[in-house]
Design an enzyme around this catalytic site. Structure first.
Site, PDB file in Angstrom:
ATOM      1  N   HIS A   1       0.797  -1.239   0.000  1.00 41.08           N
ATOM      2  CA  HIS A   1       0.000   0.000   0.000  1.00 41.08           C
ATOM      3  C   HIS A   1       0.830   1.289   0.000  1.00 41.08           C
ATOM      4  CE1 HIS A   1      -3.509  -2.366   0.141  1.00 41.08           C
ATOM      5  NE2 HIS A   1      -3.700  -2.442   1.438  1.00 41.08           N
TER       6      HIS A   1
ATOM      7  N   HIS B   1      -9.756   2.304   0.492  1.00 36.82           N
ATOM      8  CA  HIS B   1      -9.651   1.214   1.468  1.00 36.82           C
ATOM      9  C   HIS B   1     -10.659   1.329   2.615  1.00 36.82           C
ATOM     10  CE1 HIS B   1      -7.722  -2.010   3.722  1.00 36.82           C
ATOM     11  NE2 HIS B   1      -6.802  -2.150   2.763  1.00 36.82           N
TER      12      HIS B   1
ATOM     13  N   GLU C   1     -11.720  -3.585  -2.658  1.00 40.60           N
ATOM     14  CA  GLU C   1     -10.776  -2.623  -3.235  1.00 40.60           C
ATOM     15  C   GLU C   1     -10.613  -2.886  -4.733  1.00 40.60           C
ATOM     16  OE1 GLU C   1      -7.132  -2.957  -0.725  1.00 40.60           O
ATOM     17  OE2 GLU C   1      -8.463  -4.265   0.446  1.00 40.60           O
TER      18      GLU C   1
END
Length: 389
Positions: A144, A218, A354
């Site tokens: 991420h 997210h 996601e």
């Protein structure tokens, strides 16, 4: 007398016809103005970062009373209220009441993710023969965007004009080699809470040097805020295949048919139905933490998922131009975090959907490319549509 009587009658009829005509004329020419829906975008101070910079919170309200709150730190959606089947509003995303909550070590609640959503193996990738090294912030891998991804930066926010709802524009410049990624990258994300009860997320970006990019959102959803877990939620995924992973959750490169596996969500089923099956892939993810390959063309808007909570009646449909969706069933939530209204976020108390490109694409040439060249525009859209049944 007869002559006067006839004249009086004619005058009365003429006057009546004239009056009716005068009354009718305004009706013919009247323009009925349609009342504009009441939408709004307001802002307030939410807190101060340790370096003294202020964080703002924006509240978006659509014509039907749906409301979303977004902070400039991480572009985080801190709350999203939608009605249940009885019309009762409820906040369907996990998060915190204060900025301090988001400054802890938290699992990306509600945040914008970049530069690269999901994992990159061994924190490395190569472009044009040059190797780039990234932070290893998830065991041996990069996750991420690194130690300070887009979820931990301060975005510039402004109201975006729209004819359908309320919209907020967020902008950020990621400098060349920030978190190890090449290129000065200019990113714009627009959140629109439409009057059709949709959350539309538009991502755009441009770079001055060849780089890789995979942006996503997210939020952790629980469509029944009073429920402890999401195991009773019914999920359908428009995907005939998923990406098996190794022990560190990096795709093996195989694209596997979901037929006959716990990963078959082509027909709606509860999240908890197969999650405890003895399956190597489920053991690696401690549940669902995998990427599904969506049916349909990359770049075209398509149905990705439908989530339904039978208890509240809430339904969330996901549409996207992205080629894949990562379904994460909140397996690493363990009750150690206390969120909004002192709610304890226990194991699987929220789930993520996601939309994105495949994990580790920079290292897997058979996957759809995530390379962005100078002069190109990165442009993707995801829509979360809310209804009840």
């Amino acid at each position: 007398m007869k002559t006067h009587y006839l004249a009086a009658v004619c005058f009365a009829v003429l006057a009546c016809n004239t009056k009716q005509k005068k009354q009718a004329e305004p009706q013919e020419n009247k323009v009925v103005e349609k009342e504009q829906p009441a939408t709004s975008v307001t802002s307030e101070k939410f807190g101060t970062l340790p370096d003294g910079r202020e964080v703002e919170r924006f509240t978006l309200t659509n014509a039907n009373g749906l409301q979303m709150k977004v902070i400039t730190y991480g572009g985080i959606i801190t709350s999203l209220t939608t009605p249940d089947r009885d019309g009762n509003q409820g906040d369907i995303v996990l998060g915190f009441d204060t900025l301090e909550g988001y400054l802890q070590e938290v699992p990306y609640f509600g945040a914008l993710i970049g530069r690269y959503g999901n994992r990159i193996a061994n924190g490395k990738f190569t472009l044009d023969g040059k190797e780039y090294t990234l932070a290893k912030n998830d065991g041996p891998n990069h996750l991420h965007g690194g130690n300070k991804g887009f979820d931990k930066v301060l975005w510039t926010a402004s109201e975006e004009k729209t004819d359908n709802g309320a919209a907020l524009k967020l902008q950020y410049r990621s400098k060349d080699m920030e978190e190890g990624y090449p290129g000065n990258l200019d990113v714009t994300v627009v959140y629109t809470l439409t009057n059709d009860d949709e959350l539309k997320v538009d991502y755009k970006a441009a770079t001055d040097k060849k780089t890789v990019l995979n942006l996503t959102q997210h939020s952790y959803f629980n469509l029944s805020p009073e429920s402890e877990t999401i195991l009773g939620h019914e999920l359908e995924l428009n995907a005939d295949a998923f990406l098996p992973v190794n022990k560190t959750l990096i795709p093996t490169g195989e694209i596997k048919d979901v037929e006959g596996t716990p990963f078959d969500f082509r027909q709606s089923k509860t999240v908890g139905k197969d999650i405890e099956q003895k399956d190597t892939q489920l053991e690696y993810g401690k549940g669902y933490d995998h990427c599904w390959v969506l049916n349909g063309e990359n770049g075209e808007m398509k149905h990705a998922a439908t989530l339904h909570d039978p208890k509240s009646g809430r339904v969330m449909e996901v549409l996207t131009t992205e080629p894949a969706i990562q379904f994460y069933s909140g397996n690493f939530l363990d009750g150690s975090l206390t969120g909004k209204e002192n709610k304890n976020y226990v194991h699987r108390s929220g789930l993520c959907l996601e939309t994105q490109h495949y994990p580790d694409s920079p290292n897997q040439p058979d996957f759809p490319s995530t390379v962005l060249e100078p002069g190109e525009e990165y442009s993707t859209t995801t829509i979360f549509k809310f209804t009840v049944k």
